[in-house]
Scaffold this motif. Structure first.
Motif, mmCIF file in Angstrom:
data_model
loop_
_atom_site.group_PDB
_atom_site.id
_atom_site.type_symbol
_atom_site.label_atom_id
_atom_site.label_comp_id
_atom_site.label_asym_id
_atom_site.label_seq_id
_atom_site.Cartn_x
_atom_site.Cartn_y
_atom_site.Cartn_z
ATOM 1 N N VAL A 98 43.741 46.872 74.625
ATOM 2 C CA VAL A 98 44.348 47.891 74.344
ATOM 3 C C VAL A 98 45.568 47.356 73.452
ATOM 4 N N ILE A 99 45.622 47.477 72.071
ATOM 5 C CA ILE A 99 46.395 46.710 71.275
ATOM 6 C C ILE A 99 47.632 47.577 70.596
ATOM 7 N N GLY A 100 48.761 47.412 71.019
ATOM 8 C CA GLY A 100 49.941 48.106 70.680
ATOM 9 C C GLY A 100 50.769 47.493 69.472
ATOM 10 N N LEU A 101 51.010 48.344 68.229
ATOM 11 C CA LEU A 101 51.665 47.710 67.470
ATOM 12 C C LEU A 101 53.058 48.404 67.024
ATOM 13 N N SER A 142 47.466 45.890 76.574
ATOM 14 C CA SER A 142 47.015 44.467 77.010
ATOM 15 C C SER A 142 47.840 43.555 75.973
ATOM 16 N N TYR A 143 47.766 44.044 74.790
ATOM 17 C CA TYR A 143 48.585 43.301 73.877
ATOM 18 C C TYR A 143 49.681 44.011 73.098
ATOM 19 N N LEU A 144 50.751 43.304 72.825
ATOM 20 C CA LEU A 144 51.850 44.126 72.220
ATOM 21 C C LEU A 144 52.368 43.185 70.917
ATOM 22 N N LEU A 145 52.245 43.553 69.770
ATOM 23 C CA LEU A 145 52.612 42.963 68.451
ATOM 24 C C LEU A 145 53.716 43.445 67.813
ATOM 25 N N MET A 146 54.712 42.754 67.224
ATOM 26 C CA MET A 146 55.730 43.494 66.636
ATOM 27 C C MET A 146 56.031 42.906 65.264
ATOM 28 N N THR A 147 56.455 43.555 64.292
ATOM 29 C CA THR A 147 56.994 42.923 63.035
ATOM 30 C C THR A 147 58.603 42.673 63.223
ATOM 31 N N VAL A 171 56.900 40.719 73.872
ATOM 32 C CA VAL A 171 55.733 40.806 72.880
ATOM 33 C C VAL A 171 54.667 39.556 72.808
ATOM 34 N N ASP A 172 53.531 39.817 72.408
ATOM 35 C CA ASP A 172 52.642 38.558 72.473
ATOM 36 C C ASP A 172 52.418 38.026 71.069
ATOM 37 N N ALA A 173 52.857 38.651 69.938
ATOM 38 C CA ALA A 173 53.017 38.161 68.644
ATOM 39 C C ALA A 173 53.894 38.811 67.891
ATOM 40 N N PHE A 174 54.281 37.962 66.808
ATOM 41 C CA PHE A 174 55.173 38.372 65.761
ATOM 42 C C PHE A 174 54.598 38.180 64.448
ATOM 43 N N MET A 175 54.454 39.281 64.044
ATOM 44 C CA MET A 175 53.690 39.312 62.811
ATOM 45 C C MET A 175 54.179 39.395 61.228
ATOM 46 N N GLY A 176 53.696 39.221 60.290
ATOM 47 C CA GLY A 176 54.272 39.627 58.885
ATOM 48 C C GLY A 176 53.940 41.183 58.656
ATOM 49 N N GLN A 177 54.383 41.519 57.623
ATOM 50 C CA GLN A 177 54.297 43.209 57.461
ATOM 51 C C GLN A 177 53.161 43.737 56.454
ATOM 52 N N SER A 178 52.503 42.527 56.032
ATOM 53 C CA SER A 178 51.430 43.140 54.937
ATOM 54 C C SER A 178 50.314 43.455 55.815
ATOM 55 N N LEU A 179 49.451 44.611 55.255
ATOM 56 C CA LEU A 179 48.320 44.882 56.090
ATOM 57 C C LEU A 179 47.246 43.942 56.323
ATOM 58 N N SER A 180 47.261 43.059 55.613
ATOM 59 C CA SER A 180 46.210 41.613 55.885
ATOM 60 C C SER A 180 46.863 41.022 57.131
ATOM 61 N N ALA A 219 44.982 40.876 60.579
ATOM 62 C CA ALA A 219 44.672 39.586 61.481
ATOM 63 C C ALA A 219 45.154 39.430 62.571
ATOM 64 N N ALA A 220 46.409 39.879 62.966
ATOM 65 C CA ALA A 220 47.055 39.808 64.452
ATOM 66 C C ALA A 220 46.051 40.543 65.429
ATOM 67 N N VAL A 221 45.742 41.875 64.879
ATOM 68 C CA VAL A 221 45.084 42.569 65.742
ATOM 69 C C VAL A 221 43.516 42.050 66.079
ATOM 70 N N LEU A 222 43.100 41.590 64.942
ATOM 71 C CA LEU A 222 41.472 40.853 65.226
ATOM 72 C C LEU A 222 41.845 39.692 66.228
ATOM 73 N N ASP A 223 42.762 38.902 65.994
ATOM 74 C CA ASP A 223 43.095 37.776 66.998
ATOM 75 C C ASP A 223 43.194 38.249 68.652
#
Lengths: 105, 284
Positions: B149-152, B171-176, B221-230, B234-238
């Motif tokens: 369960v991936i939270g953004l 399960s995973y939490l990702l933020m910008t 949080v588990d990952a710090f990601m950029g703001q573009s859709l791609s 990519a972070a979610v796929l990971d």
């Protein structure tokens, strides 16, 4: 909140179901759905009280430029200005009447 | 023609509506929205209180695939009532998570992606909103045993109140960088603690404590990601490829409580000290 209904004579044409905008501050959502009737039913819920005369004028002015299709149009307005309202309605009508089809079918 | 190499022309995930976010996340043509706006499932409570409703009640839920992996997506529209959750909005999220759980039990592993953009419970529907968030949380705890369960949290609203607790269960939490995560929103803290302690208008200060960069640095949080859709995709796929984690963040609650128990509340805390406390390192 005011609830308004306007019924206008209209022509029956093929329509795409359409939704544009959102109910955020200074904006509105406009949904267009098909109907069996021969009129344009415009159902409005607006946060601006006492605005019936303004909506009436806005619809009458729109009809000068665009003959309305037979449809059910729902408007959820969250204090949008008349300019924004007009743009959103025109955006919705353009998508609804676009004969190349639409993703909301 | 748009030039895909020019960063200024690439649409930012942060600026997109909830429905655009879901469409962009899923494989083209795979999105099937459940309870779409045309079903007119609006909140029965807002109108009684003189508040204009929205046809989707501020939540978009859909089934689809992400790189051919079956997923469900729920995205909260932060522009409608601050992304707050009432009876309908909450039930839509809980329902789609329960659908994913059912699919897993019937042999189709289905992951969940939650785009959290929420001030928490919708105050006009207080008890029903609370109950709905509890249902969402128990559905996450059940589903995360089977599939991620991936939270953004991408912003601009951020994730607060009951939904910040929900975020902690993912399960995973990702933020910008634009996202914020906190139990209470800045205005609430200012009202309770005073402007000298916490100035809600001081944006750099607020983001330095609750923004994505800080939350990543402090391990919340588990990952710090950029703001573009791609980049978001990519972070979610990971996370999807990593599968079910061995340990959930919410399992380590004892250690977190012990850390918080040692905090010296006599002195005003700042971003550097918060980082040192939460990572158990000495401030330089």
């Amino acid at each position: 909140m005011d609830t308004l209904l306007f019924l206008r004579p209209a022509r029956a044409v093929p329509l795409n179901r359409t939704l544009v905008g959102y109910v955020g501050s200074g904006d509105l959502e406009v949904m267009i759905d098909r109907t069996d009737g021969h009129q344009a039913e415009i159902h409005i819920r607006t946060s601006t009280q006492g605005s019936e005369a303004r909506w009436q004028q806005l619809i009458e002015r729109m009809e000068v430029d665009h003959p309305l299709p037979a449809m059910r149009m729902d408007i959820h307005d969250f204090a949008a200005t008349p300019g924004v309202i007009r743009l959103r309605i025109e955006q919705a009508l353009e998508l609804a009447l676009d004969n190349r089809g639409n993703t909301h079918d | 023609m748009t030039d895909q190499t020019d960063a200024r022309l690439i649409p930012s995930f942060v600026e997109q509506s909830a429905r655009q976010r879901v469409e962009g996340m899923l494989d083209p043509g795979s999105m099937r929205e459940l309870l779409s706006p045309f079903d007119r499932m609006t909140s029965p409570w807002l109108e009684q209180q003189g508040v204009v409703p929205q046809f989707d009640d501020g939540v978009v839920v859909a089934k689809g695939t992400l790189n051919a992996h079956p997923v469900v997506v729920a995205a909260i529209e932060g522009s409608f009532q601050g992304g707050s959750l009432g009876e309908v909005a909450g039930a839509k999220i809980a329902g789609i998570l329960e659908l994913a759980l059912e699919a897993c039990q019937l042999g189709t592993p289905t992951a969940a992606i939650l785009v959290l953009e929420s001030g928490g419970v919708r105050l006009q529907e207080a008890n029903l909103g609370l109950a709905a968030i509890a249902e969402i949380q128990s559905a996450i705890v059940a589903l995360r045993q089977h599939q991620p369960v991936i939270g953004l949290i991408t912003g601009p609203v951020g994730c607060f109140g009951g939904m910040s607790i929900t975020a902690g269960l993912c399960s995973y939490l990702l933020m910008t960088r634009e996202g914020r995560l906190g139990l209470n929103g800045p205005l609430v803290i200012e009202q309770e603690a005073g402007v000298g302690e916490y100035d809600s208008r001081d944006r750099p200060f607020i983001w330095s404590l609750t923004g994505g960069e800080q939350r990543y640095a402090t391990g919340l949080v588990d990952a710090f990601m950029g703001q573009s859709l791609s980049q978001v995709r990519a972070a979610v796929l990971d996370c999807l490829q990593q599968g079910v984690p061995e340990q959930f963040r919410s399992d380590t609650i004892e250690a977190s409580l012990a850390t918080l128990g040692q905090v010296d509340t006599e002195h005003q805390i700042d971003a550097t000290r918060a980082r040192a406390i939460l990572t158990q390192e000495q401030p330089s």
